[in-house]
Design a protein around this motif. Structure first.
Motif, PDB file in Angstrom:
ATOM      1  N   ASN A 245      -7.057  33.266  30.670  1.00  0.00           N
ATOM      2  CA  ASN A 245      -7.758  32.070  31.146  1.00  0.00           C
ATOM      3  C   ASN A 245      -9.274  32.209  31.027  1.00  0.00           C
ATOM      4  O   ASN A 245      -9.933  31.339  30.503  1.00  0.00           O
ATOM      5  CB  ASN A 245      -7.361  31.775  32.588  1.00  0.00           C
ATOM      6  CG  ASN A 245      -6.318  30.655  32.655  1.00  0.00           C
ATOM      7  OD1 ASN A 245      -5.751  30.266  31.640  1.00  0.00           O
ATOM      8  ND2 ASN A 245      -6.080  30.155  33.850  1.00  0.00           N
ATOM      9  N   SER A 256      -5.507  35.730  40.414  1.00  0.00           N
ATOM     10  CA  SER A 256      -4.480  35.302  39.465  1.00  0.00           C
ATOM     11  C   SER A 256      -3.721  36.524  38.982  1.00  0.00           C
ATOM     12  O   SER A 256      -3.980  37.643  39.426  1.00  0.00           O
ATOM     13  CB  SER A 256      -5.114  34.597  38.266  1.00  0.00           C
ATOM     14  OG  SER A 256      -5.515  35.552  37.299  1.00  0.00           O
ATOM     15  N   ILE A 257      -2.819  36.288  38.049  1.00  0.00           N
ATOM     16  CA  ILE A 257      -2.032  37.395  37.479  1.00  0.00           C
ATOM     17  C   ILE A 257      -2.770  38.107  36.363  1.00  0.00           C
ATOM     18  O   ILE A 257      -2.212  38.987  35.724  1.00  0.00           O
ATOM     19  CB  ILE A 257      -0.704  36.862  36.891  1.00  0.00           C
ATOM     20  CG1 ILE A 257      -0.985  35.789  35.826  1.00  0.00           C
ATOM     21  CG2 ILE A 257       0.211  36.337  37.979  1.00  0.00           C
ATOM     22  CD1 ILE A 257       0.159  35.550  34.870  1.00  0.00           C
ATOM     23  N   TYR A 258      -4.021  37.720  36.083  1.00  0.00           N
ATOM     24  CA  TYR A 258      -4.706  38.267  34.915  1.00  0.00           C
ATOM     25  C   TYR A 258      -5.538  39.503  35.229  1.00  0.00           C
ATOM     26  O   TYR A 258      -5.974  39.730  36.353  1.00  0.00           O
ATOM     27  CB  TYR A 258      -5.561  37.187  34.254  1.00  0.00           C
ATOM     28  CG  TYR A 258      -4.712  36.132  33.581  1.00  0.00           C
ATOM     29  CD1 TYR A 258      -3.805  36.487  32.593  1.00  0.00           C
ATOM     30  CD2 TYR A 258      -4.783  34.794  33.962  1.00  0.00           C
ATOM     31  CE1 TYR A 258      -2.996  35.540  31.986  1.00  0.00           C
ATOM     32  CE2 TYR A 258      -3.982  33.829  33.357  1.00  0.00           C
ATOM     33  CZ  TYR A 258      -3.097  34.210  32.362  1.00  0.00           C
ATOM     34  OH  TYR A 258      -2.297  33.282  31.764  1.00  0.00           O
TER      35      TYR A 258
HETATM   36  C1  LIG Z   1      -5.202  29.103  33.941  1.00  0.00           C
HETATM   37  O1  LIG Z   1      -6.050  27.985  33.866  1.00  0.00           O
HETATM   38  C2  LIG Z   1      -5.377  26.755  33.953  1.00  0.00           C
HETATM   39  C3  LIG Z   1      -6.388  25.651  33.701  1.00  0.00           C
HETATM   40  O2  LIG Z   1      -7.555  25.872  34.462  1.00  0.00           O
HETATM   41  C4  LIG Z   1      -4.728  26.638  35.318  1.00  0.00           C
HETATM   42  O3  LIG Z   1      -4.015  25.441  35.418  1.00  0.00           O
HETATM   43  C5  LIG Z   1      -3.745  27.789  35.481  1.00  0.00           C
HETATM   44  O4  LIG Z   1      -3.195  27.791  36.768  1.00  0.00           O
HETATM   45  C6  LIG Z   1      -4.443  29.105  35.246  1.00  0.00           C
HETATM   46  N1  LIG Z   1      -3.444  30.128  35.232  1.00  0.00           N
HETATM   47  C7  LIG Z   1      -3.477  31.145  36.042  1.00  0.00           C
HETATM   48  C8  LIG Z   1      -2.343  32.089  35.940  1.00  0.00           C
HETATM   49  O5  LIG Z   1      -4.388  31.346  36.829  1.00  0.00           O
END
Ligand SMILES: *[C@@H]1O[C@H](CO)[C@@H](O)[C@H](O)[C@H]1NC(C)=O
Ligand SMILES: *[C@@H]1O[C@H](CO)[C@@H](O)[C@H](O)[C@H]1NC(C)=O
Ligand SMILES: *[C@@H]1O[C@H](CO)[C@@H](O)[C@H](O)[C@H]1NC(C)=O
Ligand SMILES: *[C@@H]1O[C@H](CO)[C@@H](O)[C@H](O)[C@H]1NC(C)=O
Ligand SMILES: *[C@@H]1O[C@H](CO)[C@@H](O)[C@H](O)[C@H]1NC(C)=O
Ligand SMILES: *[C@@H]1O[C@H](CO)[C@@H](O)[C@H](O)[C@H]1NC(C)=O
Ligand SMILES: *[C@@H]1O[C@H](CO)[C@@H](O)[C@H](O)[C@H]1NC(C)=O
Ligand SMILES: *[C@@H]1O[C@H](CO)[C@@H](O)[C@H](O)[C@H]1NC(C)=O
Ligand SMILES: *[C@@H]1O[C@H](CO)[C@@H](O)[C@H](O)[C@H]1NC(C)=O
Ligand SMILES: *[C@@H]1O[C@H](CO)[C@@H](O)[C@H](O)[C@H]1NC(C)=O
Ligand SMILES: *[C@@H]1O[C@H](CO)[C@@H](O)[C@H](O)[C@H]1NC(C)=O
Ligand SMILES: *[C@@H]1O[C@H](CO)[C@@H](O)[C@H](O)[C@H]1NC(C)=O
Ligand SMILES: [Ca+2]
Length: 746
Positions: A245, A256-258
């Motif tokens: 992302n 997040s998972i990243y």
């Molecule tokens: C990645 O970004 C998108 C768009 O901003 C968002 O909808 C999504 O939840 C994000 N994914 C994660 C895993 O954070």
């Protein structure tokens, strides 16, 4: 739960589907009841049932099983598992084995513990491995940290201080330094071949390289580098693959998972399954061990991973021409170049303090003894060692395994008696290179080779909840489809099968889309595929985006694999874990209980056809595939005849007839095993149809010995390997023939 109903089911279920037992078994095995003896059936009950009644009983049992699988129980198991670290060969590891054994004994399993003394690898607990950039005067101007970082959101009650530092297991210690630094993408064989078209390959000799994790097994990256005289390898996770992302902190862990910028994937660099000192044989105290010096399986060069924030500091100091767009990563303000001398007479240095140590490990095996065919084993396995807290790898598998033990215990207590023996396996030292389970397979190769029906593996069972994918023997193709129609998918009102069709835009060819035929060397099924010869299956619930993530979920093998990660981002209600438990459990329930094994040889024919097609497409035009083609055509005829015979003449009430046919089905996969292995160097890879690729142990490769010969451009050897594979297909054909005589061939 209605326990009365369960008791009712249980008393006859004992193989609902079981139709038989002749006087023979009773006569021979009518011995006193005890947990160690083989029990008999009350035939008057079994035989009183009509086909219709048996079906009802079986359906009730299945429903009972599916209802018992409880998501909250799995969640509790995962919570408990992730309170500790789990490095193989440590006290944590021994304690976990003991606690699993205790728990399973309480659940009523017959538990055995299997110790082995294997070669493992550890970083220095005090001195981290360091990568530094040095100026002309050899003063350090940048130095890597050697650790991952903690966040406010991390649960401070967890023993973070006990987590092993990032290191690449089995890489040697030492310090290397070079003024030459190259960037070689993912360090695949293709990447090396490509860079040879850009730079003189002799320039790589004596250099240090940097490449990104992903695409192939990390050990193969280091192995490739060794061949060029490269003295050190730096690995990092590029954000384009692992922080898809954005690298901003609100887009990465803990939000997040990243991958956060100092996240680092640990892992083994051993290009072998099993203990490198006792290849082919079990690592028991009586066994000879080859010397560590010049051991061909151990990596020879220093290698270390770093965070992508640190990789950036290195990449910006490189020189050389810009890479093509397919080599470009996702780091901000970095011009990715192929490399050469570093800027400003800088040099790069890697210092590693890893050591090799022989340590004791323990597996736990828990058995529910089969009632009619106790000598036929269905195995379910997961590994309990981990590089860290292991919430996904392999907490997901262990948490599900415990739940299945609980559920099957409940069935047994209500008098369910499986036809075959069901074994639960908790392996350790998987992370080091399938070191643990391979030793078990080597020790018991003979009896497992004749008795194991199927091995069902759960490793990284859940990384998301959108889609299930499976790897399997082609024999299990139809079986997997059938099971998927009976299990609900997580978080949606549809079955797993319906979910596949929806994701596949209404197309029903879901097997071709979501199944991989053959299994690689990526987990504990390796020994079962290559040495035991059973027909095996493995599966994972994931998110569609995981398929694009260069071969791993973003936080794979980092210290961020915590319970919080799973609860918050991966599977909040544990419905994906529940679905995996149901699929694995229903598979095991069926394989242990059913009279006729649900393997379809015709599916192997289809797999062979598509492999031949693929192999022809990469082979030189001059190669003659006629004999192989003929064998595959003949396989189809014999497989169809076999299926026809089962449908028309098999008397399932005759236990001997049934055993004869089931033995043929069990021997089919085994007929493809070459006892000599695919080559002298790879004598442990015995399956001639599917084996891990020598360029990437993460992938299964079809007709591996032929494909290797094609890559080597050796026409003689290609033709030789085709004849050998043709022979093994004929062997499989001879297994499927009527077994009353040996058919002559022309
Ligand atoms: C990645 O970004 C998108 C768009 O901003 C968002 O909808 C999504 O939840 C994000 N994914 C994660 C895993 O954070
Ligand atoms: C077997 O079951 C029948 C019918 O329920 C019963 O009459 C008989 O006593 C049982 N035999 C044994 C050995 O339990
Ligand atoms: C939780 O884990 C510990 C140590 O691993 C073990 O001793 C204990 O029995 C487990 N508790 C449960 C409920 O599984
Ligand atoms: C540079 O310094 C490091 C650390 O003191 C040392 O290990 C290395 O050998 C030195 N390299 C050279 C070229 O002197
Ligand atoms: C690298 O160079 C050394 C000596 O400079 C030589 O002995 C060695 O064979 C070279 N290695 C490769 C792989 O070319
Ligand atoms: C992340 O932070 C940046 C800048 O701080 C902001 O522009 C962006 O909207 C944030 N993204 C999300 C998904 O919160
Ligand atoms: C990258 O592109 C080049 C040129 O098109 C091609 O030769 C190479 O195989 C590609 N590499 C990868 C890893 O896709
Ligand atoms: C380097 O590794 C070898 C093999 O494990 C070990 O014998 C030696 O003690 C290690 N050296 C250092 C300095 O850790
Ligand atoms: C789920 O689907 C079934 C059949 O398609 C339907 O009967 C049922 O009402 C649905 N349940 C929910 C909660 O939507
Ligand atoms: C064989 O492979 C070709 C591409 O190489 C593909 O177009 C074709 O559909 C394949 N045929 C079969 C039967 O798999
Ligand atoms: C290919 O092999 C087959 C069977 O071994 C043989 O009969 C045939 O003559 C060969 N074809 C060619 C073109 O050599
Ligand atoms: C090609 O393969 C044959 C048969 O396997 C072998 O004898 C020969 O040495 C190989 N040739 C080369 C150049 O590797
Ligand atoms: Ca061994």
């Amino acid at each position: 739960m209605n326990s009365n109903k369960l008791v009712y089911i249980g008393s006859i279920v004992s193989i609902a589907i079981v139709l038989f037992i002749g006087g023979l078994l009773i006569g021979r095995f009518a011995i006193p009841r005890s947990s160690n003896t083989i029990d008999t059936y009350n035939l008057s009950i079994v035989n009183q049932r009509t086909e219709e009644e048996r079906k009802i009983i079986w359906n009730n049992l299945k429903q009972q099983f599916l209802n018992l699988v409880n998501a909250q129980e799995i969640e509790k198991n995962l919570y408990n598992f992730t309170r500790h670290t789990h490095l193989a060969g440590t006290d944590d590891d021994r304690n976990e084995a003991e606690s699993i054994a205790t728990k399973w004994r309480e659940y009523g399993l017959d538990v055995t513990i299997h110790p082995y003394d294997v070669l493992l690898s550890y970083p220095n607990p005090i001195q981290p491995n360091i990568i530094s950039i040095r100026d002309q005067n050899n003063n350090s101007i940048f130095q890597s940290n050697g650790n991952e970082l903690m966040f406010n959101e991390d649960d401070k009650s967890l023993p973070f201080n006990n987590i092993v530092r990032p290191f690449l297991a089995y890489t040697p210690n030492g310090t290397v330094q070079s003024r030459k630094l190259f960037y070689i993408n993912y360090c695949t064989t293709d990447d090396f071949q490509f860079i040879e078209t850009i730079i003189d390959k002799n320039d790589l000799n004596g250099s240090i390289i940097i490449c990104r994790f992903g695409k192939i097994f990390r050990g193969n990256k280091i192995g490739n580098a060794e061949k060029y005289g490269i003295i050190g390898v730096i690995l990092y996770s590029d954000p384009i693959d692992f922080a898809r992302n954005s690298t901003r902190s609100n887009s990465t862990y803990p939000n997040s998972i990243y991958m956060p910028d100092m996240g680092q994937q640990r892992g083994s660099a051993l290009i072998l399954s099993g203990d490198p000192l006792t290849k082919h044989y079990p690592a028991k105290d009586y066994m000879y061990r080859v010397p560590i010096d010049n051991n061909p399986w151990l990596p020879k060069i220093v290698a270390q991973q770093i965070g992508y924030k640190e990789a950036r500091e290195i990449l910006i100091r490189m020189t050389g021409i810009s890479v093509l767009s397919n080599w470009t990563g996702g780091l901000d303000q970095v011009n990715y170049v192929y490399g050469g001398l570093l800027l400003d007479d800088l040099s790069i240095q890697i210092s590693s303090y890893n050591t090799l140590q022989i340590r004791r490990i323990h597996h736990v095996i828990g058995t529910i003894t089969g009632h009619i065919e106790p000598d036929r084993y269905v195995l379910i396995g997961a590994h309990f060692d981990a590089w860290n807290f292991g919430a996904i790898d392999d907490g997901s598998g262990i948490a599900v395994n415990h739940e299945l033990v609980r559920v099957f215990r409940t069935l047994v207590r209500s008098n369910w008696k499986p036809r075959r023996s069901l074994m639960f396996c908790a392996w350790t030292a998987e992370e080091y290179g399938i070191v643990g389970s391979m030793e078990f397979v080597e020790e018991y190769a003979k009896i497992l080779g004749s008795r194991v029906v199927s091995y069902l593996n759960m490793d990284v069972a859940v990384t998301g909840s959108e889609l299930m994918i499976m790897e399997m023997s082609p024999l299990l193709y139809d079986f997997a489809i059938k099971i998927s129609k009976q299990v609900k998918a997580p978080y949606v009102n549809e079955t797993i099968y319906e979910q596949w069709i929806r994701i596949n835009n209404g197309n029903h060819n879901v097997g071709e889309k979501f199944f991989t035929m053959g299994l690689s060397a990526i987990s504990d099924f390796a020994g079962f595929n290559q040495i035991v010869g059973s027909s095996n299956i493995a599966m994972t619930y994931l998110n569609k985006s995981d398929l694009k993530n260069a071969g791993a979920y973003p936080l794979y093998h980092t210290q961020y694999e915590t319970f919080r990660l799973v609860k918050k981002f991966v599977d909040p209600e544990f419905q994906a874990h529940q679905a995996i438990a149901r699929v694995i459990g229903l598979s095991a329930l069926t394989l242990t209980d059913i009279d006729l094994l649900p393997y379809n040889p015709a599916r192997y024919h289809q797999a062979l056809v598509s492999l031949l097609n693929l192999t022809k497409s990469i082979a030189p035009k001059s190669i003659n595939f006629t004999s192989l083609q003929n064998a595959i055509d003949q396989f189809k005829i014999v497989a169809d005849q076999f299926n026809q015979r089962i449908q028309t003449t098999l008397d399932k009430s005759n236990p001997i007839q049934l055993r004869i046919v089931n033995d043929q089905l069990m021997q089919l996969e085994r007929a493809f095993q070459n006892p000599l292995g695919s080559s002298i160097e790879q004598a442990d890879l015995k399956h001639t149809i599917y084996a891990p690729s020598r360029t990437n142990r993460y992938n299964a490769r079809g007709f591996p010995s032929i494909t290797d010969a094609i890559e080597d451009h050796n026409i003689t050897n290609i033709q030789q390997q085709i004849s050998i594979v043709t022979y093994f297909i004929h062997s499989a054909i001879s297994v499927l023939h009527q077994p009353n005589k040996i058919q002559a061939t022309s």
